[in-house]
Enzyme design. Structure first.
Site, PDB file in Angstrom:
ATOM      1  CE  LYS A 202      16.238 -17.712   6.062  1.00 45.05           C
ATOM      2  NZ  LYS A 202      16.458 -18.348   4.754  1.00 45.05           N
ATOM      3  CE  LYS A 257      20.015 -16.785   6.443  1.00 42.59           C
ATOM      4  NZ  LYS A 257      19.615 -17.473   5.234  1.00 42.59           N
ATOM      5  CB  SER A 283      24.016 -10.739   2.611  1.00 37.76           C
ATOM      6  OG  SER A 283      22.644 -10.577   2.903  1.00 37.76           O
ATOM      7  CE1 TYR A 322      27.453 -14.840   1.257  1.00 32.82           C
ATOM      8  CE2 TYR A 322      26.772 -13.777   3.301  1.00 32.82           C
ATOM      9  CZ  TYR A 322      26.469 -14.536   2.185  1.00 32.82           C
ATOM     10  OH  TYR A 322      25.191 -15.009   2.002  1.00 32.82           O
TER      11      TYR A 322
HETATM   12  C1  PBG Z   1      16.496 -18.115   1.402  1.00 28.74           C
HETATM   13  C2  PBG Z   1      17.813 -17.679   1.918  1.00 28.74           C
HETATM   14  C3  PBG Z   1      18.096 -16.381   2.353  1.00 28.74           C
HETATM   15  C4  PBG Z   1      19.418 -16.376   2.763  1.00 28.74           C
HETATM   16  C5  PBG Z   1      19.923 -17.650   2.566  1.00 28.74           C
HETATM   17  N1  PBG Z   1      18.899 -18.461   2.054  1.00 28.74           N
HETATM   18  C6  PBG Z   1      17.302 -15.145   2.349  1.00 28.74           C
HETATM   19  C7  PBG Z   1      15.885 -15.173   2.653  1.00 28.74           C
HETATM   20  O1  PBG Z   1      15.427 -15.839   3.583  1.00 28.74           O
HETATM   21  O2  PBG Z   1      15.197 -14.460   1.932  1.00 28.74           O
HETATM   22  C8  PBG Z   1      20.109 -15.163   3.282  1.00 28.74           C
HETATM   23  C9  PBG Z   1      21.569 -15.237   3.441  1.00 28.74           C
HETATM   24  C10 PBG Z   1      22.230 -13.930   3.591  1.00 28.74           C
HETATM   25  O3  PBG Z   1      21.587 -12.874   3.770  1.00 28.74           O
HETATM   26  O4  PBG Z   1      23.462 -13.936   3.538  1.00 28.74           O
HETATM   27  N2  PBG Z   1      16.304 -19.469   1.282  1.00 28.74           N
END
Ligand code: PBG
Length: 333
Positions: A202, A257, A283, A322
């Site tokens: 991630k 991700k 997102s 989404y």
């Molecule tokens: C945090 C989390 C995030 C997302 C999913 N879980 C954001 C972050 O790391 O601040 C992002 C998902 C998205 O942007 O659709 N646990």
């Protein structure tokens, strides 16, 4: 060995001439089975609240989520991933609401599994929806996220989610050692069959902004970033080490991700390990496409399906997006 083709004996366009020829040589396919629907849930009754930063995405109260779950099944989607929007008054520095067995998320899971036992429920193991500072863990006075303290809490959070009926728990925090800690805790509590989907690679991406808005962690987070635990966007060897560690600790599935900017990482991970590998179209990726399509600049159906097939081509076994419900409906006709 790759067969060498030579013009004019070999004509690559020969197999592209008609629809039926293109169909029989098609290498990659996309099914509703490949899609996972992320949903935001909130307390309340009969609430469907639009997420301002994500047009077309809503936060649902539990009752309002049930028709969505039904729609997943109708469309042939196998899994739903739950992200809770926690009341600001319940957020604390130590995220203790994350360990409340009667909290929002365990309630949602119990309700979904009662009504739709055949729908796979994935829960997010992470503290950011529950912390007053918006970080994914407990922090020291300087704001540094403390690894070993955090993974103890994450393991308990995963146990509570497993006990409430989650089929897959998905740590999305990037602490070191959390997969091992979660596996051990689940096993100690008789939850051997709860799967772990690890967000293994991630990245500290700039594409998460709209999500942080959706779960209400953006303001709490302020200008604090997550670079001390999420991965540097410039690295990919490091992703292989992350994935290797999580698989060794007991991850059943690994996640890459974000998605589209990291197809190379997805490809390397799938080739190197051959493990079930998922990808998250996050997102900001959703928003880019939505914005362009709602302006009439791009064809939504065609472009969205193109991104999804690209994930499959790069090696993804499933895609969290989404667009999942819309895409599944498009694939149906
Ligand atoms: C945090 C989390 C995030 C997302 C999913 N879980 C954001 C972050 O790391 O601040 C992002 C998902 C998205 O942007 O659709 N646990």
């Amino acid at each position: 060995m790759r067969a060498l083709g030579r013009f004019p004996t070999t004509r690559m366009r020969r197999l592209r001439r008609t629809e039926f020829l293109r169909r029989i040589v098609c290498e990659t396919s996309l099914h509703a089975n490949d899609l996972i629907v992320p949903v935001f849930v909130q307390e309340g009754k009969n609430l469907v609240t639009p997420v301002v930063s994500m047009p077309g995405v809503n936060r649902h109260s539990i009752d309002a989520l049930l028709p969505i779950a039904q729609r997943c099944l109708d469309l042939g989607i196998a899994a739903i991933a739950i992200f809770p929007v926690v009341e600001p008054s319940l957020k604390t520095a130590d995220a203790k609401e994350a360990l409340n067995p009667s909290g929002l998320l365990p309630k949602v899971v119990r309700e979904l599994k009662k009504r739709f036992p055949e729908l796979c429920v994935i829960t997010d193991v992470a503290l950011d929806p529950y912390t007053s500072h918006g970080q994914d863990g407990v922090v020291d006075p300087a704001g540094y996220v403390l690894n070993d303290k955090t993974i103890e809490i994450l393991a308990q959070q995963a146990q509570i989610q497993g006990e409430s009926g989650a089929d897959i728990v998905a740590p999305s925090d990037m602490m070191d050692g959390r997969v091992g800690a979660i596996r051990k805790r689940l096993d100690d509590f008789g939850l051997q069959n709860v799967c772990i989907l690890s967000y293994a690679a991630k990245y500290a991406s700039n594409f998460y902004g709209p999500f942080r808005d959706a779960v209400g962690s953006k303001e709490n987070l302020g200008s604090c970033a997550k670079h001390s635990f999420q991965m540097d966007i410039a690295n990919s060897n490091e992703a292989l080490r992350e994935v290797a560690m999580d698989l060794a600790e007991g991850a059943d599935i690994v996640m890459i991700k974000p998605g589209l900017p990291y197809l190379d990482v997805l490809r390397r991970v799938k080739e190197e390990f051959g493990a079930p590998t998922f990808v998250y179209q996050v997102s900001g990726e959703y928003l880019m496409l939505k914005a362009a399509c709602s302006n009439g600049w791009l064809d939504e159906r065609a472009c969205v399906l193109e991104t999804l097939i690209s994930f499959k081509r790069a090696g993804a076994d499933a895609i969290m997006t989404y667009f999942a419900l819309e895409a599944a409906a498009w694939l149906k006709n």
